[in-house]
Design a protein around this motif. Structure first.
Motif, PDB file in Angstrom:
ATOM      1  N   PHE A  32      -8.022   0.666   1.037  1.00 16.71           N
ATOM      2  CA  PHE A  32      -6.922   1.228   1.826  1.00 16.71           C
ATOM      3  C   PHE A  32      -7.089   0.869   3.300  1.00 16.71           C
ATOM      4  O   PHE A  32      -6.163   0.389   3.947  1.00 16.71           O
ATOM      5  CB  PHE A  32      -6.865   2.738   1.627  1.00 16.71           C
ATOM      6  N   VAL A  35      -6.749  -3.077   3.752  1.00 19.65           N
ATOM      7  CA  VAL A  35      -5.388  -3.604   3.560  1.00 19.65           C
ATOM      8  C   VAL A  35      -4.459  -3.144   4.679  1.00 19.65           C
ATOM      9  O   VAL A  35      -3.639  -3.919   5.176  1.00 19.65           O
ATOM     10  CB  VAL A  35      -4.832  -3.191   2.179  1.00 19.65           C
ATOM     11  N   THR A  36      -4.596  -1.896   5.086  1.00 16.19           N
ATOM     12  CA  THR A  36      -3.681  -1.356   6.096  1.00 16.19           C
ATOM     13  C   THR A  36      -4.129  -1.642   7.519  1.00 16.19           C
ATOM     14  O   THR A  36      -3.322  -1.575   8.452  1.00 16.19           O
ATOM     15  CB  THR A  36      -3.531   0.167   5.947  1.00 16.19           C
ATOM     16  N   ALA A  55       3.578   6.352   4.904  1.00 15.49           N
ATOM     17  CA  ALA A  55       2.926   5.049   4.749  1.00 15.49           C
ATOM     18  C   ALA A  55       1.859   5.075   3.658  1.00 15.49           C
ATOM     19  O   ALA A  55       1.659   4.075   2.966  1.00 15.49           O
ATOM     20  CB  ALA A  55       2.326   4.610   6.078  1.00 15.49           C
ATOM     21  N   TYR A  59       1.891   2.582   0.586  1.00 16.39           N
ATOM     22  CA  TYR A  59       0.731   1.789   0.180  1.00 16.39           C
ATOM     23  C   TYR A  59       0.528   1.894  -1.331  1.00 16.39           C
ATOM     24  O   TYR A  59       0.321   0.888  -2.005  1.00 16.39           O
ATOM     25  CB  TYR A  59      -0.509   2.280   0.940  1.00 16.39           C
ATOM     26  N   ASN A  62       2.955  -0.079  -3.442  1.00 23.58           N
ATOM     27  CA  ASN A  62       2.703  -1.519  -3.485  1.00 23.58           C
ATOM     28  C   ASN A  62       1.647  -1.911  -4.512  1.00 23.58           C
ATOM     29  O   ASN A  62       1.415  -3.098  -4.724  1.00 23.58           O
ATOM     30  CB  ASN A  62       2.308  -2.039  -2.103  1.00 23.58           C
TER      31      ASN A  62
END
Length: 91
Positions: A32, A35-36, A55, A59, A62
């Motif tokens: 997490f 990726v973010t 968000a 996430y 996705n």
């Protein structure tokens, strides 16, 4: 949360549950953050804001396996998580 109605408070509570689910597993939490691009400091500072909580669900959306697993853990349908995101994104 009723299947057809989600208020902002219920959406935030559900999103916090999703965030807790993400962070409960160190490998999932690392993915997490990677990726973010969110740092632990940003996470601490923004974890209670509607945009951040939306968000988190975005996430999960996705990566459908995570969305489904999170929903199962929280005992809701994946569509309830998606609905919560939409509520949190409202102006």
């Amino acid at each position: 949360m009723a299947p057809h109605e989600t208020n902002a408070e219920a959406a935030a509570t559900l999103s916090l549950g999703a965030l807790s689910w993400v962070l409960a597993d160190s490998e999932r939490a690392r993915r997490f953050l990677d990726v973010t691009g969110i740092t632990p400091d940003v996470l601490r500072a923004r974890a209670d804001t509607p945009a951040f909580l939306a968000a988190v669900i975005g996430y999960l959306e996705n990566h459908e396996p995570d969305l489904i697993a999170c929903a199962e853990t929280l005992q809701v349908g994946p569509e309830e998580l998606t609905r919560a995101r939409r509520v949190l994104e409202r102006p």
